[in-house]
Design a protein around this motif. Structure first.
Motif, short mmCIF file in Angstrom:
data_model
loop_
_atom_site.label_atom_id
_atom_site.label_comp_id
_atom_site.label_asym_id
_atom_site.label_seq_id
_atom_site.Cartn_x
_atom_site.Cartn_y
_atom_site.Cartn_z
N GLY A 24 8.32 -10.42 7.92
CA GLY A 24 8.43 -11.52 8.90
C GLY A 24 7.07 -12.09 9.25
O GLY A 24 6.85 -13.31 9.22
N ALA A 25 6.12 -11.20 9.56
CA ALA A 25 4.78 -11.65 9.94
C ALA A 25 4.07 -12.32 8.76
O ALA A 25 3.39 -13.34 8.93
CB ALA A 25 3.96 -10.47 10.46
N ALA A 26 4.26 -11.77 7.57
CA ALA A 26 3.60 -12.34 6.39
C ALA A 26 4.14 -13.74 6.10
O ALA A 26 3.37 -14.66 5.81
CB ALA A 26 3.80 -11.43 5.18
N LEU A 27 5.44 -13.94 6.22
CA LEU A 27 6.01 -15.28 6.00
C LEU A 27 5.54 -16.24 7.08
O LEU A 27 5.20 -17.40 6.80
CB LEU A 27 7.55 -15.21 6.00
N ALA A 28 5.50 -15.77 8.33
CA ALA A 28 5.09 -16.65 9.44
C ALA A 28 3.62 -17.04 9.29
O ALA A 28 3.22 -18.15 9.64
CB ALA A 28 5.34 -15.96 10.78
N ARG A 29 2.80 -16.13 8.75
CA ARG A 29 1.38 -16.44 8.53
C ARG A 29 1.17 -17.60 7.55
O ARG A 29 0.14 -18.25 7.55
CB ARG A 29 0.66 -15.20 7.95
N THR A 30 2.19 -17.87 6.72
CA THR A 30 2.07 -19.00 5.79
C THR A 30 2.43 -20.32 6.48
O THR A 30 2.42 -21.37 5.84
CB THR A 30 2.98 -18.83 4.55
N VAL A 209 5.80 -0.50 -2.06
CA VAL A 209 4.92 -0.25 -0.92
C VAL A 209 4.52 1.23 -0.95
O VAL A 209 5.39 2.10 -0.92
CB VAL A 209 5.62 -0.58 0.42
N PRO A 210 3.22 1.53 -1.01
CA PRO A 210 2.83 2.93 -1.09
C PRO A 210 3.01 3.66 0.24
O PRO A 210 3.00 3.05 1.30
CB PRO A 210 1.34 2.84 -1.45
N GLU A 211 3.18 4.96 0.14
CA GLU A 211 3.13 5.82 1.32
C GLU A 211 1.70 5.73 1.87
O GLU A 211 0.74 5.87 1.12
CB GLU A 211 3.44 7.26 0.89
N SER A 212 1.55 5.45 3.16
CA SER A 212 0.21 5.25 3.67
C SER A 212 0.16 5.46 5.18
O SER A 212 1.06 5.04 5.91
CB SER A 212 -0.25 3.82 3.35
N ASP A 229 -4.06 -4.71 9.15
CA ASP A 229 -5.25 -4.62 8.29
C ASP A 229 -4.87 -5.22 6.95
O ASP A 229 -4.38 -4.53 6.06
CB ASP A 229 -5.67 -3.14 8.14
N PRO A 230 -5.06 -6.54 6.81
CA PRO A 230 -4.53 -7.23 5.63
C PRO A 230 -5.06 -6.69 4.30
O PRO A 230 -4.44 -6.93 3.26
CB PRO A 230 -4.98 -8.68 5.84
N GLU A 231 -6.18 -5.96 4.34
CA GLU A 231 -6.73 -5.44 3.08
C GLU A 231 -6.13 -4.09 2.71
O GLU A 231 -6.38 -3.57 1.62
CB GLU A 231 -8.26 -5.33 3.18
N SER A 232 -5.36 -3.47 3.62
CA SER A 232 -4.80 -2.15 3.31
C SER A 232 -3.74 -2.31 2.21
O SER A 232 -3.15 -3.38 2.03
CB SER A 232 -4.18 -1.53 4.56
N ALA A 233 -3.50 -1.20 1.49
CA ALA A 233 -2.57 -1.27 0.35
C ALA A 233 -1.15 -1.68 0.79
O ALA A 233 -0.54 -2.55 0.15
CB ALA A 233 -2.56 0.06 -0.40
N PRO A 234 -0.59 -1.09 1.88
CA PRO A 234 0.77 -1.53 2.24
C PRO A 234 0.80 -2.99 2.69
O PRO A 234 1.76 -3.71 2.39
CB PRO A 234 1.17 -0.59 3.39
N ALA A 235 -0.25 -3.46 3.35
CA ALA A 235 -0.29 -4.87 3.78
C ALA A 235 -0.26 -5.78 2.56
O ALA A 235 0.49 -6.76 2.52
CB ALA A 235 -1.54 -5.14 4.62
N ARG A 236 -1.06 -5.45 1.55
CA ARG A 236 -1.08 -6.29 0.34
C ARG A 236 0.29 -6.32 -0.33
O ARG A 236 0.76 -7.35 -0.78
CB ARG A 236 -2.13 -5.77 -0.65
N ALA A 237 0.94 -5.13 -0.35
CA ALA A 237 2.27 -5.07 -0.99
C ALA A 237 3.26 -5.96 -0.24
O ALA A 237 4.07 -6.66 -0.85
CB ALA A 237 2.77 -3.63 -1.03
#
Ligand SMILES: Nc1ncnc2c1ncn2[C@@H]1O[C@H](COP(=O)(O)OP(=O)(O)OP(=O)(O)O)[C@@H](O)[C@H]1O
Ligand SMILES: [Mg+2]
Length: 271
Positions: A24-30, A209-212, A229-237
């Protein structure tokens, strides 16, 4: 009219609420307008993950029962201004969500937003079938373990039978989101590998999405992991998954495999 997504799973605790908030947040950020809707009556987790628990005044059930108007119950996110939450009620009465009430609220939301994202409760009971009823797209959240995959398979059957799309002879667009994936445990054979899950479920893959620990950290702060933390692995996924939902073609990042650096990308483009 909005695209309606249901985040579902069958088995509990696999990451549905985490996923609802993050996508939801990732779509809204666009820049798209997004409302995330908590169908988990009695538990109310989505407001916690969104950091909005102290701002809940009215909820989904209040709106259905006519005690509040929809705009009074919607909570605008403090970080992303196109992101809204319709919180669940803490009532113990699981029958408080009625089919007609849900139809009316989802109908109203879909006229005002680009995306309506429904966070389903676990299981195959009424709350889960109500959450999937209006779905155009179902994100089937699955962990790489046998019990989760088996329950996802059951949910796929229900998506093909008990939704409005099914009643109209259409099919819900089902996507697999593999979460809590641990490449070391998968390599040791303690967890199913991505290929095994894909072979059993044969759904198009929305993401891995990795376990993190970043997921727990973000939820402790009440911030969707995709924007914490947009650079974290789960955020990127999750950001990549949101882009795929918008129709972009994005290369799949496999947890544990090195992401192509600048030079690698340059070489691939040159090739
Ligand atoms: N990728 C991940 N890495 C580590 N922990 C995760 C990950 N995804 C989810 N979790 C953790 O797993 C737990 C369950 O997550 P979540 O509440 O999102 O699941 P759920 O499917 O909504 O559960 P329920 O069925 O109870 O509604 C939470 O503690 C969450 O922080
Ligand atoms: Mg949940």
């Amino acid at each position: 009219m909005a695209k309606i997504i249901t985040v579902t799973s069958g088995k509990g605790g696999v990451g549905k609420t985490t996923t609802t908030a993050a996508i939801g947040a990732a779509l809204a950020r666009t820049g798209d307008s997004v409302v995330v809707v908590d169908f988990d009556v009695g538990l109310r987790n989505l407001d916690l993950i969104m950091g909005a628990e102290r701002r809940v005044v009215y909820d989904f059930v209040n709106v259905i029962q006519g005690d509040a108007r929809l705009p009074q119950a919607l909570i605008r996110d403090k970080r992303v201004e196109t992101l809204f939450l319709l919180p669940a009620s803490q009532t113990r009465d699981k029958d408080a969500l009625t089919e007609e009430g849900v139809d009316k609220v989802i109908g109203d939301l879909s006229r005002h937003f680009d995306w309506v994202i429904c966070d389903s409760p676990a299981g195959i009971e009424r709350g889960a079938t109500l959450a999937m009823r209006h779905a155009d797209i179902a994100i089937v959240v699955t962990n790489p373990e046998v019990s989760s995959v088996r329950d996802s398979d059951r949910i796929v059957g229900i998506l093909d039978a008990k939704t409005l799309k099914a009643e109209r002879g259409e099919t819900v667009d089902k996507r697999l989101l593999l979460t809590r994936y641990d490449p070391i445990r998968a390599a040791r054979g303690d967890m199913l590998k991505t290929e095994d899950v894909l072979e059993i479920l044969s759904l198009p893959l929305l993401g891995i999405v990795p376990e993190s620990n970043d997921v727990l950290r973000a939820s402790n702060f009440g911030v969707p992991v995709s924007i914490h933390d947009p650079e974290s692995a789960p955020a990127r996924a999750y950001v990549d998954a949101a882009r795929r939902l918008k129709g972009e073609t994005v290369a799949m990042e496999i947890p544990g495999k090195p992401r192509l650096g600048f030079f690698g990308k340059f070489l691939r483009r040159a090739a």
